[in-house]
Motif scaffolding. Structure first.
Motif, short mmCIF file in Angstrom:
data_model
loop_
_atom_site.label_atom_id
_atom_site.label_comp_id
_atom_site.label_asym_id
_atom_site.label_seq_id
_atom_site.Cartn_x
_atom_site.Cartn_y
_atom_site.Cartn_z
N TYR A 179 0.84 -1.19 0.00
CA TYR A 179 0.00 0.00 0.00
C TYR A 179 0.87 1.24 0.00
O TYR A 179 1.84 1.34 0.76
CB TYR A 179 -0.90 0.01 1.24
CG TYR A 179 -1.73 1.26 1.39
CD1 TYR A 179 -2.82 1.50 0.55
CD2 TYR A 179 -1.43 2.21 2.36
CE1 TYR A 179 -3.59 2.64 0.69
CE2 TYR A 179 -2.18 3.35 2.51
CZ TYR A 179 -3.26 3.57 1.66
OH TYR A 179 -4.02 4.70 1.80
N LYS A 180 0.55 2.18 -0.87
CA LYS A 180 1.26 3.45 -0.94
C LYS A 180 0.27 4.59 -0.69
O LYS A 180 -0.72 4.72 -1.38
CB LYS A 180 1.92 3.63 -2.31
CG LYS A 180 3.12 2.70 -2.54
CD LYS A 180 4.32 3.11 -1.70
CE LYS A 180 5.55 2.29 -2.02
NZ LYS A 180 6.72 2.71 -1.22
N SER A 181 0.58 5.41 0.31
CA SER A 181 -0.24 6.56 0.64
C SER A 181 0.29 7.80 -0.05
O SER A 181 1.36 7.77 -0.68
CB SER A 181 -0.23 6.78 2.16
OG SER A 181 1.09 7.15 2.58
N TYR A 182 -0.42 8.91 0.06
CA TYR A 182 0.08 10.18 -0.46
C TYR A 182 1.39 10.56 0.22
O TYR A 182 2.29 11.13 -0.39
CB TYR A 182 -0.94 11.30 -0.25
CG TYR A 182 -2.07 11.29 -1.25
CD1 TYR A 182 -1.84 11.65 -2.58
CD2 TYR A 182 -3.37 10.95 -0.88
CE1 TYR A 182 -2.88 11.66 -3.51
CE2 TYR A 182 -4.41 10.95 -1.80
CZ TYR A 182 -4.16 11.31 -3.11
OH TYR A 182 -5.18 11.31 -4.03
N ASN A 183 1.49 10.22 1.50
CA ASN A 183 2.72 10.49 2.24
C ASN A 183 3.88 9.68 1.66
O ASN A 183 4.98 10.20 1.48
CB ASN A 183 2.51 10.14 3.72
CG ASN A 183 3.64 10.62 4.60
OD1 ASN A 183 4.31 11.60 4.28
ND2 ASN A 183 3.87 9.95 5.72
N ASP A 184 3.62 8.41 1.34
CA ASP A 184 4.65 7.57 0.70
C ASP A 184 5.03 8.15 -0.66
O ASP A 184 6.21 8.18 -1.02
CB ASP A 184 4.13 6.15 0.50
CG ASP A 184 3.86 5.43 1.81
OD1 ASP A 184 4.64 5.62 2.75
OD2 ASP A 184 2.88 4.67 1.87
N LEU A 185 4.03 8.59 -1.42
CA LEU A 185 4.28 9.16 -2.74
C LEU A 185 5.22 10.36 -2.64
O LEU A 185 6.19 10.47 -3.40
CB LEU A 185 2.96 9.59 -3.38
CG LEU A 185 3.04 10.25 -4.75
CD1 LEU A 185 3.48 9.25 -5.81
CD2 LEU A 185 1.69 10.87 -5.14
N VAL B 51 7.51 -1.40 -7.37
CA VAL B 51 6.50 -1.91 -6.43
C VAL B 51 5.78 -3.05 -7.12
O VAL B 51 4.94 -2.83 -8.00
CB VAL B 51 5.51 -0.82 -6.00
CG1 VAL B 51 4.48 -1.41 -5.03
CG2 VAL B 51 6.23 0.35 -5.36
N GLU B 52 6.09 -4.25 -6.73
CA GLU B 52 5.50 -5.42 -7.38
C GLU B 52 4.03 -5.60 -6.96
O GLU B 52 3.66 -5.27 -5.84
CB GLU B 52 6.29 -6.68 -7.01
CG GLU B 52 7.73 -6.68 -7.53
CD GLU B 52 8.48 -7.93 -7.15
OE1 GLU B 52 7.90 -8.77 -6.43
OE2 GLU B 52 9.65 -8.07 -7.56
N PRO B 53 3.20 -6.08 -7.85
CA PRO B 53 1.81 -6.39 -7.49
C PRO B 53 1.75 -7.61 -6.58
O PRO B 53 2.70 -8.40 -6.59
CB PRO B 53 1.15 -6.67 -8.84
CG PRO B 53 2.27 -7.08 -9.74
CD PRO B 53 3.50 -6.34 -9.26
N PRO B 54 0.69 -7.75 -5.79
CA PRO B 54 -0.47 -6.87 -5.71
C PRO B 54 -0.16 -5.58 -4.95
O PRO B 54 0.58 -5.61 -3.96
CB PRO B 54 -1.51 -7.71 -4.96
CG PRO B 54 -0.69 -8.63 -4.11
CD PRO B 54 0.54 -8.93 -4.91
N ARG B 55 -0.71 -4.48 -5.43
CA ARG B 55 -0.46 -3.17 -4.84
C ARG B 55 -1.71 -2.31 -4.98
O ARG B 55 -2.47 -2.46 -5.92
CB ARG B 55 0.72 -2.49 -5.55
CG ARG B 55 0.41 -2.20 -7.01
CD ARG B 55 1.61 -1.74 -7.80
NE ARG B 55 1.19 -1.29 -9.14
CZ ARG B 55 2.02 -0.97 -10.11
NH1 ARG B 55 3.32 -1.05 -9.91
NH2 ARG B 55 1.57 -0.56 -11.27
N VAL B 56 -1.92 -1.41 -4.04
CA VAL B 56 -2.99 -0.43 -4.11
C VAL B 56 -2.46 0.89 -3.58
O VAL B 56 -1.51 0.93 -2.79
CB VAL B 56 -4.24 -0.85 -3.30
CG1 VAL B 56 -4.97 -2.00 -3.95
CG2 VAL B 56 -3.88 -1.19 -1.86
#
Length: 318
Positions: free
Chosen positions: A3-9, A133-138
């Protein structure tokens, strides 16, 4: 599941913007919609103009704020000599390909493509990759509209709508009024596989009417078959209803608002749970429930800040 958040982005862009610094781009073009957030982040870090793809194709006049000048003095989009076309992610490359096909052929020689997240370390359809970032990812910006929703369990209170107040949660007329008029919080645009809630079975009709009212699409509604709130509150394992169902169904994700329930559900089911309130993906076996929630959250945030520090240190000396 990653999982990637806006903060991670934001962190991932900051840690990898050095890949762009030496290339002297004078225009950043974002691919709508998901590519616009990273395009603006990158343009601000590089201090260059930014525009969306349709406006770029139309050769619109560039604009900026009044607080600072940009590095280049180009006026129209097609005046740019070095252009970065950016999207948030790439899997198969269709979005990048489709975008390039829309751009006038005379400008293609000026364009470099980039994505923040790629399913592969090197991708034949993009020039610059920030992070693999390998799948599965959201992602935070698509989790409620991602195909994974159709293979997920969702709680209702705290997720689809806000939780009732103590006064509203009386197991009587006030609670019925709450169910009928609950304010929506996050409404997925993809059909949910299972709604799994601790609401009592006797409130099924009111719950179904609210779901219809707000256009929530779902396969099945799983409710708690107990006669009263008092009996529900007397359960020592209040998370068992959700945990057991999730463990025995084929869903890949559970979306829960409460962090303690998210932890218990993840550990019992041995599957991933997304915690809405804390905006994190809870991995099975990764966390243990704390009786003191504030203490737990402070420890969790401290742990995440340390991870962020070492990630930045790694990219600094990489």
């Amino acid at each position: 599941m990653i999982y990637k958040s806006y903060n991670d982005l934001s962190r991932d862009i900051s840690a990898n913007v050095h890949k762009l610094n030496y290339q002297n781009f004078d225009l950043i073009v974002g691919i709508p919609r998901s590519g616009m957030v990273p395009s603006y982040m990158v343009s601000l870090l590089l201090n260059v103009h930014c525009i969306d793809l349709p406006a770029f194709i139309r050769n619109e006049k560039l604009s900026k704020g009044i607080t600072r000048n940009v590095q280049s003095n180009i006026i129209y989009a097609h005046d740019a000599k070095k252009i970065l076309l950016i999207d948030d992610s790439i899997m198969f490359g269709r979005s990048i390909k489709n975008s390039l096909e829309k751009i006038p052929s005379s400008l293609l020689k000026n364009i470099t493509t980039a994505v923040v997240y790629s399913s592969k370390q090197y991708h034949e359809n993009v020039d610059i990759i920030f992070v693999q970032v390998e799948p599965p990812r959201v992602f935070e910006w698509n989790i409620y509209h991602h195909p994974v929703v159709s293979n997920s369990c969702f709680d209702i209170d705290g997720v689809l709508c806000f939780d009732p107040t103590r006064d509203q949660n009386d197991d009587g007329e006030k609670y019925i009024d709450f169910i009928k008029n609950a304010k929506p919080r996050y409404i997925p645009t993809v059909q949910i596989d299972y709604l799994v809630t601790n609401r009592l079975e006797k409130y099924r009709k009111e719950t179904e009417n609210w779901l219809i009212k707000y256009g929530v699409k779902y396969n099945k509604l799983i409710m708690l078959d107990l006669p009263s709130k008092a009996e529900r509150m007397n359960q020592s394992d209040y998370f068992a209803h959700k945990s057991k169902f999730y463990k025995n169904c084929k869903s890949d994700l559970f979306v829960e608002s409460d962090i303690n329930q998210a932890i218990e559900i993840a550990n019992y089911s041995n599957k991933f749970v997304f915690c809405v309130d804390e905006n994190i993906m809870v991995r099975p076996g990764g966390l243990k429930r704390f009786k003191n929630k504030k203490y737990f959250l402070s420890k969790l945030r401290n742990k995440l800040s340390k991870i962020d520090f070492f990630k930045k240190l790694y990219y600094t000396f990489k």
